[in-house]
Each structure stands twice: as structure tokens, then as C-alpha cells.
Design an enzyme around this catalytic site. Sequence first.
Site, PDB file in Angstrom:
ATOM      1  N   SER A 171      16.085  22.099  26.166  1.00  9.94           N
ATOM      2  CA  SER A 171      16.493  23.002  24.776  1.00  9.94           C
ATOM      3  C   SER A 171      16.338  22.101  23.589  1.00  9.94           C
ATOM      4  O   SER A 171      15.244  21.737  23.446  1.00  9.94           O
ATOM      5  CB  SER A 171      17.788  23.500  25.210  1.00  9.94           C
ATOM      6  OG  SER A 171      18.151  24.477  24.434  1.00  9.94           O
ATOM      7  N   ASP A 223      14.635  33.781  29.968  1.00 11.28           N
ATOM      8  CA  ASP A 223      15.516  33.059  28.832  1.00 11.28           C
ATOM      9  C   ASP A 223      15.904  33.909  27.647  1.00 11.28           C
ATOM     10  O   ASP A 223      14.849  33.980  26.899  1.00 11.28           O
ATOM     11  CB  ASP A 223      14.613  31.667  28.419  1.00 11.28           C
ATOM     12  CG  ASP A 223      15.524  30.766  27.834  1.00 11.28           C
ATOM     13  OD1 ASP A 223      16.469  31.235  27.142  1.00 11.28           O
ATOM     14  OD2 ASP A 223      15.190  29.531  28.029  1.00 11.28           O
ATOM     15  N   HIS A 255      18.043  30.445  30.864  1.00 14.20           N
ATOM     16  CA  HIS A 255      18.206  29.150  30.040  1.00 14.20           C
ATOM     17  C   HIS A 255      18.879  28.195  30.836  1.00 14.20           C
ATOM     18  O   HIS A 255      20.187  27.869  30.536  1.00 14.20           O
ATOM     19  CB  HIS A 255      18.844  29.462  28.550  1.00 14.20           C
ATOM     20  CG  HIS A 255      18.598  28.164  27.737  1.00 14.20           C
ATOM     21  ND1 HIS A 255      17.398  27.946  27.028  1.00 14.20           N
ATOM     22  CD2 HIS A 255      19.504  27.399  27.012  1.00 14.20           C
ATOM     23  CE1 HIS A 255      17.429  26.949  26.372  1.00 14.20           C
ATOM     24  NE2 HIS A 255      18.790  26.607  26.357  1.00 14.20           N
TER      25      HIS A 255
END
Length: 304
Positions: A171, A223, A255
Site C-alpha cells: 500500500s 481492492d 486491500h
Amino acid sequence: MPGALSLVARGFNKTTNPVGRFNQTVKQQLQSRPVTNSTVVKAQSGSNVNMSTQLRYRDPVVFNARDKHTGTVIMLHGLGDSGDGWAPIGAEWAPSFKHVKFVFPHAPMRPISINMGMSMPGWYDIASLDEINHHEDKAGMLESKRYIEELISSEVAAGIPSNRVVVAGFSQGGAVALLMLRSAHKLAGVVGLSTYLPLRKEAPIISDANKSTPIFQAHGDADNTVQYEFGVRTYNMLKEAGADVAFKTYNGMGHGVSVRKPRLIMRVTKYLAHCWVVAQQAWLIACIVCIQQEVQLWQHARGG
């Protein structure tokens, strides 16, 4: 945005995922780990952090190499997480890479706009998940790049060439990992999980030193935090720049890496092994070139 933030911070979730549980001994070692020292730096001008604010970097969680140390992996966590959140994966990787040291840094606390300005661990400020490439905190990104450069320089000073260092991230940490492609240090490889390319409009996105550096991207097509499309666009941009990049889609994954962790971690493990092979090949080629040059000089000196 509390729901989105919980997803951003989730990453490697060892509590909700049964296959994410790790060795109890390692868990006890992490829990009994003493409070670490911290490095303090001033926030750079242009950052959303007030200039009077000092960023404090705790010492990373480190898994030292089990055998002779010849390579290092630096793994960067996502927004709201810490190095401790991803450290268990070091225990899983360690048996496969006994010569590798695994480093899990902690992002400093800083005000985060998407968190209503309240402080949380972050590599840089972020204002929106929908327009993640707009209104970027360039100063914060460059400060995080500086810090990772510092970690790499420490490895070099300890005798590990930078082309034996892999920088990986999830991320927001993955965005910083991709930012390291601009480094003057030649890296062994870069891993970006569920992430995107930051400062994409500021060329060059890859330094001359890292034109041939292997890059591995993985992204879930479900996601809703860092949109899958952002990952695809990143891959295309890197490809257009001539990068050696591979992209893996995980169907149905959101995610995080918990749902498909075994397959994803196995894929990353194979990628790391590939990086060490490429680095070794580069070293052998350099040795051959040096030998050829020495032979030519010797022949020239003898008039041959």
C-alpha cells in the site's frame, strides 16, 4: 472514512487469518522486544506536517541472517500500521533465505488529512483514496525516500552492496518502494503490493542505475482502497519506461494479503530468489569484464 482507514492499515493480518499465524516463539520474541531508540528529523518544507514538528523514526524490527549475511530485504508497511505488523512474515521468509537479513521499518507519526488531520503512522500525508495521485505530499514522500536511502547506505557500510538489497512494500509502503526506483543505488529488486506509482508526472520515474532492476507488482482486483486500476496504470507506466516489471492479479482479493496469503507470499518468495540470482549473475559478469580488462592490459604491457 473509518472503514477505508481500517482497510489501509490491515495489510498482513495475523489475527483474522488462520494461515497468517506464526511460530509462538517468534511471537513471544516480538512481544518481549524492548522499546527501541528513535531517530528524530525535522519535517521538510512543503509537507503537511508543521515545520515545528519532528518526525521520530523508531529503530526497525530486524531478523538477522541465519548464515553469512549476503543480502537484505527492507519491507515497508502501509498507512496506520507499523513494522511490527509485518514482522511475522520475516519468520516465514527466513528459512528460505538463510543468508538474508529482513528489516521492517516503522513510519513516523504524522498528521494524515484523510484521518481528519489526526496523527497516525504514515510515510507521507494523503488527502483522498479516490484521487490518490492528486495533491500528493511530495515533501513527505521525498523524506521517506531519504530515510530508506539511509537504511540502504547502512547496509552498504556493513559490507552489503546495494545490488543485494530488495525494497518491498504494501500500500503506502509499496508506493515508497516504487519511489526507490529513482535511487542512485542499484537495487536487487523492488516489490509493490496493492500500491501505485507516486509522483508519476515527475520524470525520470526510474534512475539509470535501476533500468534493469526486477520489479514485482501484485494487486487484488477487488481492492476498494487502492483501486486495482491504479496498479494496472502503474504497471503500464513502468513498462513504457522500459522497466523489467511483472504484474500479478489476484481475483477477488481486496486491500490486503490475508485471503490469498500463501499464494502471494510464495510468489514474492520466488521473486526474491530471482533477485538474488540476477544480482549474482551481474556480479559474475562484472568479474569477467574486470578479468578481460586485466588480460588486455597485461597483453598491451607485453606488446602483444
